[in-house]
Write a protein that holds these residues in place. Structure first.
Motif, PDB file in Angstrom:
ATOM      1  N   ASP A  95       0.849  -1.193   0.000  1.00 30.52           N
ATOM      2  CA  ASP A  95       0.000   0.000   0.000  1.00 30.52           C
ATOM      3  C   ASP A  95       0.884   1.242   0.000  1.00 30.52           C
ATOM      4  OD1 ASP A  95      -2.950   1.189   0.973  1.00 30.52           O
ATOM      5  OD2 ASP A  95      -1.182   2.347   1.614  1.00 30.52           O
ATOM      6  N   PRO A  96       0.769   2.109  -1.044  1.00 31.76           N
ATOM      7  CA  PRO A  96       1.710   3.251  -1.156  1.00 31.76           C
ATOM      8  C   PRO A  96       1.665   4.209   0.037  1.00 31.76           C
ATOM      9  CG  PRO A  96      -0.105   3.420  -2.756  1.00 31.76           C
ATOM     10  CD  PRO A  96      -0.196   2.056  -2.163  1.00 31.76           C
ATOM     11  N   ALA A  97       0.495   4.409   0.621  1.00 33.20           N
ATOM     12  CA  ALA A  97       0.396   5.313   1.774  1.00 33.20           C
ATOM     13  C   ALA A  97       1.139   4.709   2.962  1.00 33.20           C
ATOM     14  CB  ALA A  97      -1.062   5.577   2.129  1.00 33.20           C
ATOM     15  N   LEU A  98       0.938   3.414   3.165  1.00 39.76           N
ATOM     16  CA  LEU A  98       1.616   2.752   4.278  1.00 39.76           C
ATOM     17  C   LEU A  98       3.123   2.690   4.031  1.00 39.76           C
ATOM     18  CD1 LEU A  98       0.356   1.615   6.864  1.00 39.76           C
ATOM     19  CD2 LEU A  98       0.750  -0.685   5.930  1.00 39.76           C
ATOM     20  N   ALA A  99       3.500   2.526   2.763  1.00 38.30           N
ATOM     21  CA  ALA A  99       4.937   2.502   2.424  1.00 38.30           C
ATOM     22  C   ALA A  99       5.575   3.842   2.773  1.00 38.30           C
ATOM     23  CB  ALA A  99       5.112   2.193   0.939  1.00 38.30           C
ATOM     24  N   PHE A 100       4.825   4.936   2.597  1.00 44.54           N
ATOM     25  CA  PHE A 100       5.369   6.252   2.960  1.00 44.54           C
ATOM     26  C   PHE A 100       5.514   6.377   4.481  1.00 44.54           C
ATOM     27  CE2 PHE A 100       6.559  10.545   2.660  1.00 44.54           C
ATOM     28  CZ  PHE A 100       6.002  11.165   3.771  1.00 44.54           C
ATOM     29  N   ILE A 101       4.496   5.944   5.214  1.00 40.71           N
ATOM     30  CA  ILE A 101       4.555   5.997   6.678  1.00 40.71           C
ATOM     31  C   ILE A 101       5.706   5.127   7.181  1.00 40.71           C
ATOM     32  CG2 ILE A 101       3.300   5.427   8.801  1.00 40.71           C
ATOM     33  CD1 ILE A 101       2.133   7.867   7.347  1.00 40.71           C
ATOM     34  N   ASP A 102       5.883   3.983   6.545  1.00 34.72           N
ATOM     35  CA  ASP A 102       6.988   3.072   6.892  1.00 34.72           C
ATOM     36  C   ASP A 102       8.329   3.765   6.692  1.00 34.72           C
ATOM     37  OD1 ASP A 102       8.577   0.285   5.337  1.00 34.72           O
ATOM     38  OD2 ASP A 102       8.173   0.480   7.490  1.00 34.72           O
ATOM     39  N   ALA A 103       8.478   4.470   5.567  1.00 28.04           N
ATOM     40  CA  ALA A 103       9.742   5.172   5.263  1.00 28.04           C
ATOM     41  C   ALA A 103       9.976   6.315   6.253  1.00 28.04           C
ATOM     42  CB  ALA A 103       9.697   5.710   3.836  1.00 28.04           C
ATOM     43  N   LEU A 104       8.911   7.007   6.648  1.00 28.42           N
ATOM     44  CA  LEU A 104       9.037   8.109   7.612  1.00 28.42           C
ATOM     45  C   LEU A 104       9.503   7.582   8.965  1.00 28.42           C
ATOM     46  CD1 LEU A 104       8.558  11.035   8.634  1.00 28.42           C
ATOM     47  CD2 LEU A 104       6.135  10.432   8.920  1.00 28.42           C
ATOM     48  N   LEU A 105       8.913   6.465   9.406  1.00 26.55           N
ATOM     49  CA  LEU A 105       9.295   5.894  10.708  1.00 26.55           C
ATOM     50  C   LEU A 105      10.697   5.274  10.653  1.00 26.55           C
ATOM     51  CD1 LEU A 105       5.829   4.406  11.712  1.00 26.55           C
ATOM     52  CD2 LEU A 105       7.051   6.269  12.875  1.00 26.55           C
ATOM     53  N   GLU A 106      11.086   4.731   9.486  1.00 26.72           N
ATOM     54  CA  GLU A 106      12.463   4.234   9.330  1.00 26.72           C
ATOM     55  C   GLU A 106      13.432   5.397   9.475  1.00 26.72           C
ATOM     56  OE1 GLU A 106      15.518   2.326   5.981  1.00 26.72           O
ATOM     57  OE2 GLU A 106      13.473   2.899   5.392  1.00 26.72           O
ATOM     58  N   ASP A 107      13.092   6.516   8.865  1.00 22.79           N
ATOM     59  CA  ASP A 107      13.963   7.696   8.920  1.00 22.79           C
ATOM     60  C   ASP A 107      14.080   8.226  10.349  1.00 22.79           C
ATOM     61  OD1 ASP A 107      14.408  10.830   7.482  1.00 22.79           O
ATOM     62  OD2 ASP A 107      15.393   9.013   6.793  1.00 22.79           O
ATOM     63  N   TYR A 108      12.955   8.255  11.067  1.00 24.97           N
ATOM     64  CA  TYR A 108      12.965   8.687  12.475  1.00 24.97           C
ATOM     65  C   TYR A 108      13.928   7.821  13.280  1.00 24.97           C
ATOM     66  CZ  TYR A 108      11.396   8.083  17.327  1.00 24.97           C
ATOM     67  OH  TYR A 108      11.367   7.896  18.698  1.00 24.97           O
ATOM     68  N   ALA A 109      13.872   6.515  13.053  1.00 24.10           N
ATOM     69  CA  ALA A 109      14.759   5.607  13.797  1.00 24.10           C
ATOM     70  C   ALA A 109      16.209   5.828  13.390  1.00 24.10           C
ATOM     71  CB  ALA A 109      14.343   4.158  13.536  1.00 24.10           C
ATOM     72  N   ASP A 110      16.453   5.886  12.080  1.00 25.84           N
ATOM     73  CA  ASP A 110      17.819   6.029  11.568  1.00 25.84           C
ATOM     74  C   ASP A 110      18.476   7.342  11.984  1.00 25.84           C
ATOM     75  OD1 ASP A 110      17.476   4.519   8.206  1.00 25.84           O
ATOM     76  OD2 ASP A 110      17.652   3.636  10.206  1.00 25.84           O
ATOM     77  N   GLU A 111      17.668   8.415  12.064  1.00 28.96           N
ATOM     78  CA  GLU A 111      18.264   9.743  12.225  1.00 28.96           C
ATOM     79  C   GLU A 111      17.963  10.415  13.560  1.00 28.96           C
ATOM     80  OE1 GLU A 111      19.978   8.807   8.907  1.00 28.96           O
ATOM     81  OE2 GLU A 111      20.429  10.652  10.018  1.00 28.96           O
ATOM     82  N   TRP A 112      16.887   9.981  14.286  1.00 31.92           N
ATOM     83  CA  TRP A 112      16.629  10.578  15.600  1.00 31.92           C
ATOM     84  C   TRP A 112      16.958   9.588  16.725  1.00 31.92           C
ATOM     85  CZ3 TRP A 112      15.849  15.337  17.587  1.00 31.92           C
ATOM     86  CH2 TRP A 112      15.546  15.379  18.955  1.00 31.92           C
ATOM     87  N   LEU A 113      16.401   8.365  16.621  1.00 31.18           N
ATOM     88  CA  LEU A 113      16.652   7.369  17.679  1.00 31.18           C
ATOM     89  C   LEU A 113      18.160   7.140  17.817  1.00 31.18           C
ATOM     90  CD1 LEU A 113      14.526   6.012  19.405  1.00 31.18           C
ATOM     91  CD2 LEU A 113      14.449   4.089  17.779  1.00 31.18           C
ATOM     92  N   THR A 114      18.880   7.268  16.707  1.00 28.83           N
ATOM     93  CA  THR A 114      20.333   7.068  16.744  1.00 28.83           C
ATOM     94  C   THR A 114      21.030   8.117  17.613  1.00 28.83           C
ATOM     95  OG1 THR A 114      22.209   6.430  15.348  1.00 28.83           O
ATOM     96  CG2 THR A 114      21.058   8.465  14.748  1.00 28.83           C
TER      97      THR A 114
END
Ligand SMILES: N[C@@H](CCC(=O)N[C@@H](CS)C(=O)NCC(=O)O)C(=O)O
Length: 346
Positions: A95-114
Motif C-alpha cells: 500500500d503506497p500510503a503505508l509505504a510512505f509511513i513506513d519510510a518516515l518511521l524508518e527515517d525517524y529511527a535512523d536519524e533521531w533514535l540514533t
C-alpha cells in the motif's frame, strides 16, 4: 558443487556488531533469506574489495553493471535496491500510503533514535568503558593486548569528540533522554497490540527501530537497564528480530491503512514532536548556509551543527510524498493529521 554456487551468489558486505546500521542489514538479509558473506575488520581490504567514497559501515560490494564491483553504503537506498534485486519477503508495504509511513518511521529511527544510541554510549562512564573495550575486538578478537589498549583509547576519544555531530551536548541531553523514554513507552504499548511497527510482518521501519535497539536495549549498560525496567516487551522483541528467517511473512500480514492512524498515531506524534522540528530547522540552516542552528524542541532549547545528510533525508521524504497517487496522499494526510509530521510535507 552447491557450496561454491552459494559462495558466489552470496552478497558480500563489511560491518560490525556495534554498528546499528550493520545490524539493520543483517536482520534484513536473514528475514529475506538472502545469502550473505559478512566481512569484519580488514577482511574486505584483504580481499582487494574497493573502498566506498564515504567510509561508512555497513559497506556492500555489489555489481557495478560493467562487470566490476562497487562499494555501496547507506542502508535505506540499499533496502530499496534489494527489493528490486531479490523476490519475496518484501519489507516495503504494497500500500503506497503505508509505504510512505513506513519510510518516515524508518527515517525517524535512523536519524533521531540514533541520537539516543550515540548519546548514551559516549556520555556515561560505564557505557564508554564497555564500548571502548568491546568495539575494537569486534574488528579482530585476536588483537594483542597492547593494540587493544591503544585502539580502545583511540576509538573512545574519537567518538566522544564526535558527539556534537549528532547534536548530543549539555543543552540537548535532557531532550534526547526524555524522547527515548517516551519512545519506549509508545513502542511497549504498540507491541501489546501487534508484533511489528508494520503489523503482523516487519517493514523497513521495524529494521530501523531494531537497528538502534540492538545497541540501546542489548549492549550499552545505561539504556539497556532503562529499557529492561521500563519496556520488557521492547527488550524481548529485539531478540526475536535478530533472526526472522523463520518468520512466515504472511501476505495479509501488513497493517491496514484503516488501522494505521489508531495504531501508529501516538508514535507519529513523537516523530512530529522531536524529529520534524529538527529536520525543518536543519533544512532552513542548510538553505541559509549556516554551519549550525538552534531551535526549540519539546519546549526546550536545541542547538547543533547543520547536517547535510539529514537535508537529503527531508528531501527524500518530500519527493516520495510528491510521487504518491492522490488517493494515497489523502490516506497519508488522514494518518498524520495532528501528529506534527504534516509540517514536513508542506
Ligand atoms: N545512513 C547510513 C549511516 C551509516 C553510519 O553512519 N554508520 C556508522 C557506523 S553505525 C559509521 O560508519 N560511522 C562512521 C564512523 O564511525 O567512522 C546507513 O543507513 O547505512
Amino acid at each position: 558443487m552447491k557450496a561454491r554456487d552459494e559462495q558466489d551468489t552470496a552478497v558480500q558486505f563489511k560491518g560490525a556488531p556495534g554498528s546499528p546500521y550493520t545490524r539493520k542489514m543483517l536482520a534484513l538479509l536473514r528475514y529475506r533469506r538472502i545469502p550473505y558473506r559478512f566481512l569484519i575488520g580488514g577482511q574486505a581490504e584483504a580481499l582487494g574489495l574497493p573502498k566506498p567514497k564515504v567510509e561508512l559501515l555497513p559497506t556492500f560490494y555489489l555489481p557495478d553493471g560493467q562487470g566490476g564491483i562497487e562499494a555501496v553504503v547507506d542502508s535505506t537506498p540499499l533496502i530499496r535496491r534489494f527489493e528490486q534485486d531479490y523476490a519475496g519477503r518484501s519489507v516495503v508495504p504494497p500500500d503506497p500510503a503505508l509505504a510512505f509511513i513506513d519510510a518516515l518511521l524508518e527515517d525517524y529511527a535512523d536519524e533521531w533514535l540514533t541520537k539516543a544510541m550515540f548519546h548514551y554510549r559516549w556520555s556515561y562512564a560505564a557505557d564508554i568503558a564497555k564500548a571502548g573495550a568491546i568495539l575494537p575486538l569486534w574488528r579482530n578478537t585476536a588483537m594483542p593486548p597492547e593494540t587493544h589498549q591503544r585502539m580502545s583509547q583511540f576509538f573512545s576519544e574519537r567518538q566522544i569528540s564526535r558527539l556534537y555531530v549528532v547534536g548530543s551536548n549539555a543543552v540537548t541531553a535532557a531532550v534526547i533522554e526524555a524522547s527515548y523514554l517516551r519512545f519506549l513507552d509508545l513502542f511497549e504499548a504498540l507491541l501489546q497490540r501487534q508484533g511489528f511497527v508494520m503489523g503482523g510482518r516487519p517493514g523497513s521501519s521495524d529494521l530501523g527501530v531494531y537497528a538502534q535497539l540492538t545497541q540501546l536495549a542489548k549492549f550499552d549498560p545505561t539504556p539497556m537497564a532503562l529499557t529492561l525496567e521500563r519496556a520488557p516487551r521492547v527488550s524481548a522483541w529485539v531478540d526475536l528480530v535478530d533472526d526472522l528467517s523463520g518468520h512466515p511473512a504472511p501476505e495479509d500480514g501488513w497493517l491496514s491503512c484503516a488501522d494505521a492512524r489508531d495504531r501508529l498515531g501516538p508514535l507519529l506524534g513523537e516523530v512530529g514532536r522531536v524529529y520534524a522540528p529538527a529536520l525543518l530547522a536543519n533544512a532552513k540552516a542548510l538553505a541559509a548556509g549556516d554551519e549550525s542552528w538552534s531551535t526549540t524542541i519539546d519546549g526546550q532549547p536545541w542547538e547543533q551543527p547543520s547536517f547535510p545528510y539529514q537535508g537529503k533525508c527531508l528531501h527524500g521524504l518530500r519527493q516520495a510524498h510528491a510521487q504518491l497517487p492522490e488517493s494515497a496522499r489523502q490516506d497519508v494526510a488522514k494518518i498524520l493529521a495532528g501528529s506534527g509530521c504534516e509540517a514536513l510535507l508542506t
